[in-house]
Design a protein around this motif. Structure first.
Motif, short mmCIF file in Angstrom:
data_model
loop_
_atom_site.label_atom_id
_atom_site.label_comp_id
_atom_site.label_asym_id
_atom_site.label_seq_id
_atom_site.Cartn_x
_atom_site.Cartn_y
_atom_site.Cartn_z
N CYS A 24 0.65 -1.40 -0.21
CA CYS A 24 -0.20 -0.36 -0.17
C CYS A 24 0.86 1.16 -0.40
O CYS A 24 1.17 1.72 1.21
CB CYS A 24 -0.88 -0.46 1.55
N PRO A 25 1.28 1.42 -1.07
CA PRO A 25 2.74 2.59 -1.30
C PRO A 25 1.75 4.07 -1.00
O PRO A 25 2.58 5.12 -0.02
CB PRO A 25 3.23 2.69 -3.27
N PRO A 26 0.59 4.19 -0.96
CA PRO A 26 0.12 5.56 -0.81
C PRO A 26 -0.12 6.30 1.27
O PRO A 26 0.07 6.76 1.54
CB PRO A 26 -1.44 5.70 -1.15
N LEU A 27 0.49 4.83 1.81
CA LEU A 27 0.04 4.79 3.37
C LEU A 27 1.70 6.06 4.09
O LEU A 27 1.85 6.99 4.28
CB LEU A 27 0.29 3.93 3.53
N GLN A 28 2.50 5.87 2.42
CA GLN A 28 3.55 6.74 2.62
C GLN A 28 3.70 8.41 2.75
O GLN A 28 4.35 9.22 3.28
CB GLN A 28 5.08 6.53 1.53
N ASN A 29 2.44 8.93 2.84
CA ASN A 29 1.91 10.07 2.86
C ASN A 29 0.59 10.24 3.76
O ASN A 29 0.41 11.54 3.79
CB ASN A 29 0.69 10.79 1.17
N LYS A 30 0.72 9.57 4.55
CA LYS A 30 -0.07 9.32 6.08
C LYS A 30 0.15 10.94 6.45
O LYS A 30 0.62 11.77 6.73
CB LYS A 30 0.03 8.67 6.59
N GLY A 31 -0.65 11.64 7.05
CA GLY A 31 -0.40 13.30 7.89
C GLY A 31 -0.75 14.04 6.29
O GLY A 31 -0.53 15.08 6.49
N GLN A 32 0.23 13.72 5.38
CA GLN A 32 0.52 14.78 4.20
C GLN A 32 -0.94 14.80 3.20
O GLN A 32 -1.13 16.55 3.00
CB GLN A 32 1.88 14.53 3.51
N LYS A 33 -1.22 13.46 3.45
CA LYS A 33 -2.48 14.04 1.98
C LYS A 33 -4.10 12.94 2.69
O LYS A 33 -3.60 11.97 3.02
CB LYS A 33 -2.11 12.94 0.48
N ASN A 34 -5.21 13.58 2.03
CA ASN A 34 -5.80 12.03 2.33
C ASN A 34 -5.94 10.88 1.71
O ASN A 34 -6.12 10.74 0.57
CB ASN A 34 -7.20 13.06 1.81
N ILE A 35 -5.69 9.69 2.19
CA ILE A 35 -5.17 8.81 2.43
C ILE A 35 -6.43 8.28 3.28
O ILE A 35 -6.34 6.63 2.91
CB ILE A 35 -4.33 8.12 2.99
N TYR A 36 -7.93 8.46 2.88
CA TYR A 36 -8.92 8.07 3.95
C TYR A 36 -8.88 6.79 3.16
O TYR A 36 -9.43 5.49 4.34
CB TYR A 36 -9.88 8.69 4.08
N VAL A 37 -8.76 6.15 2.40
CA VAL A 37 -9.59 5.32 1.93
C VAL A 37 -8.11 3.88 1.89
O VAL A 37 -8.40 3.01 2.64
CB VAL A 37 -9.72 4.55 -0.28
N HIS A 38 -7.18 3.84 2.06
CA HIS A 38 -6.47 3.14 2.63
C HIS A 38 -6.03 3.04 4.12
O HIS A 38 -5.51 1.72 4.37
CB HIS A 38 -5.08 4.45 1.52
N MET A 39 -6.43 4.10 4.41
CA MET A 39 -5.84 3.78 5.53
C MET A 39 -7.57 2.98 6.25
O MET A 39 -6.97 2.03 7.12
CB MET A 39 -5.89 5.34 6.66
N GLU A 40 -8.11 3.13 6.11
CA GLU A 40 -9.46 1.94 6.10
C GLU A 40 -8.70 0.48 5.42
O GLU A 40 -9.48 -0.69 6.24
CB GLU A 40 -10.80 2.52 5.36
N ARG A 41 -8.29 0.56 4.92
CA ARG A 41 -8.09 -0.53 3.89
C ARG A 41 -6.73 -1.19 5.26
O ARG A 41 -6.73 -2.29 5.44
CB ARG A 41 -7.56 -0.94 2.70
N LEU A 42 -5.91 -0.26 5.32
CA LEU A 42 -5.80 -0.48 6.38
C LEU A 42 -5.71 -1.03 8.05
O LEU A 42 -5.31 -2.41 8.08
CB LEU A 42 -3.95 0.50 6.62
N SER A 73 -3.10 -2.70 -2.22
CA SER A 73 -4.17 -1.66 -2.06
C SER A 73 -4.34 -1.34 -3.34
O SER A 73 -4.35 0.03 -3.47
CB SER A 73 -4.15 -1.17 -0.62
N GLY A 74 -4.76 -2.15 -4.47
CA GLY A 74 -4.95 -0.94 -5.69
C GLY A 74 -4.72 -2.47 -6.55
O GLY A 74 -3.44 -3.01 -6.30
#
Length: 329
Positions: free
Chosen positions: A183-201, A244-245
């Motif tokens: 789930c590469p988008p997790l590296q953007n936690k706190g910087q961008k809205n990654i709600y979908v990927h956080m829910e999957r995590l 996650s994609g």
């Protein structure tokens, strides 16, 4: 050049007002005159001046759409569904691509509002109270796809957390002992809205708690291919990769295939989203359908409802997900 209202009036020997009444279906026009005007307009390919009409009625019949990017087929498939649903409802779409830039996203949203779109659909990259206030200041409805902002805006999605739990359970049933969650988008936690990927995590974490016997590694970096190549897929331990994609899963499939490592014999592979392009891929990718087109179409319908109904109340809408059990797991 198409015929004008004035020319129709001249050909039918009636006033311009009478022609407008007939074409717009407003006011009283004698049946014979109405039929003559409509037939003349059809014969000479009359095209209404939509801009003038929108200025007169205060409606542009246009909705804005802001996409993260269009390199990912996920967003292209979503956009296609938005366009088709909008057209079916008599609306045009004005599309903007922010190329995953937070500032560009806000700039494009503001630009669409300035062009008098009646509402905006977005899968927001921005988040927080400041962004929420920014959207409210536009004075037009906004509907979110997946990435939630707050209860103040309608969000259409599947239950991402439950979908991830179901995916993990599906992998467990297949007797895998080790799961890599990519789930590469997790590296953007706190910087961008990654709600979908956080829910999957979170779904993965909940499922892991029920299965402490399963080893789980989280690969949350864009260099996930390098990380995956550190694993020995030829050992006795059965390893499954959950992505996650679908786009990540396809990259892994191609990379490992070049090394002679193939699913499901030497490892398991599962994606997320069930992109339409998967029908051209061999072996057929096991994945989770997140109802990409259904979510997009529902978002359009909700946005139009909020445009037309001044008493519309924002809400969160969950559509059903589905495990697509195919050939890679």
């Amino acid at each position: 050049m198409a015929i004008t209202v004035n020319q129709i009036a001249e050909l039918c020997h009636v006033s311009r007002t009478t022609v407008l009444r007939a074409l717009n279906g407003t006011g009283s026009v004698r049946k014979e005159t109405y039929e003559l005007i409509i037939e003349t307009a059809r014969k000479y390919h009359y095209q209404p001046n939509l801009l003038a009409r929108s200025l007169n009625h205060g409606h542009t019949n246009t909705i804005g759409v802001v996409m993260m990017n269009i390199a990912n087929m996920y967003f292209v498939q979503r956009l296609d569904a938005i366009n088709r649903t909008a057209e079916k409802n008599g609306y045009f779409t004005s599309i903007a691509v922010c190329d995953e830039s937070l500032e560009e996203e806000k700039k494009l949203i503001q630009g669409l509002a300035a062009r008098q779109v009646e509402g905006i659909i977005l899968s927001p990259m921005n988040q927080g109270t400041e962004f929420e206030s920014f959207l409210k200041s536009l004075g037009i409805p906004c509907v979110c796809l997946g990435n939630r902002i707050s209860d103040e805006f309608t969000t259409v999605q599947v239950d991402e957390r439950q979908a991830a739990e179901d995916a993990f359970e599906h992998i467990v049933q297949k007797k895998y002992q080790h799961v890599l969650f990519v789930c590469p988008p997790l590296q953007n936690k706190g910087q961008k809205n990654i709600y979908v990927h956080m829910e999957r995590l979170e779904g993965i974490r909940l499922a892991t708690a029920r299965h402490p016997e399963i080893k789980v590694d989280i690969l949350d970096d864009e260099r996930y291919l390098d990380a995956i190549n550190q694993y020995d897929f030829l050992q006795h331990e059965k390893i499954a990769i959950l992505c996650s994609g679908d786009v990540y899963a396809l990259e892994i499939l191609n990379d490992l295939r070049e090394k002679g490592i193939l699913p499901p014999k030497q490892y398991g592979l599962m994606g997320f989203d069930d992109l339409s392009m998967l029908k051209y891929i061999t072996p057929k990718l096991t994945t989770i359908s997140t109802n990409v087109e259904g979510v997009a179409s529902t978002a359009v319908n909700e946005l139009i409802a909020s445009i037309r109904d001044p008493d519309y109340e924002p809400r969160t809408i969950f559509l059903k997900h589905k495990i697509m059990d195919r050939e890679t797991l």
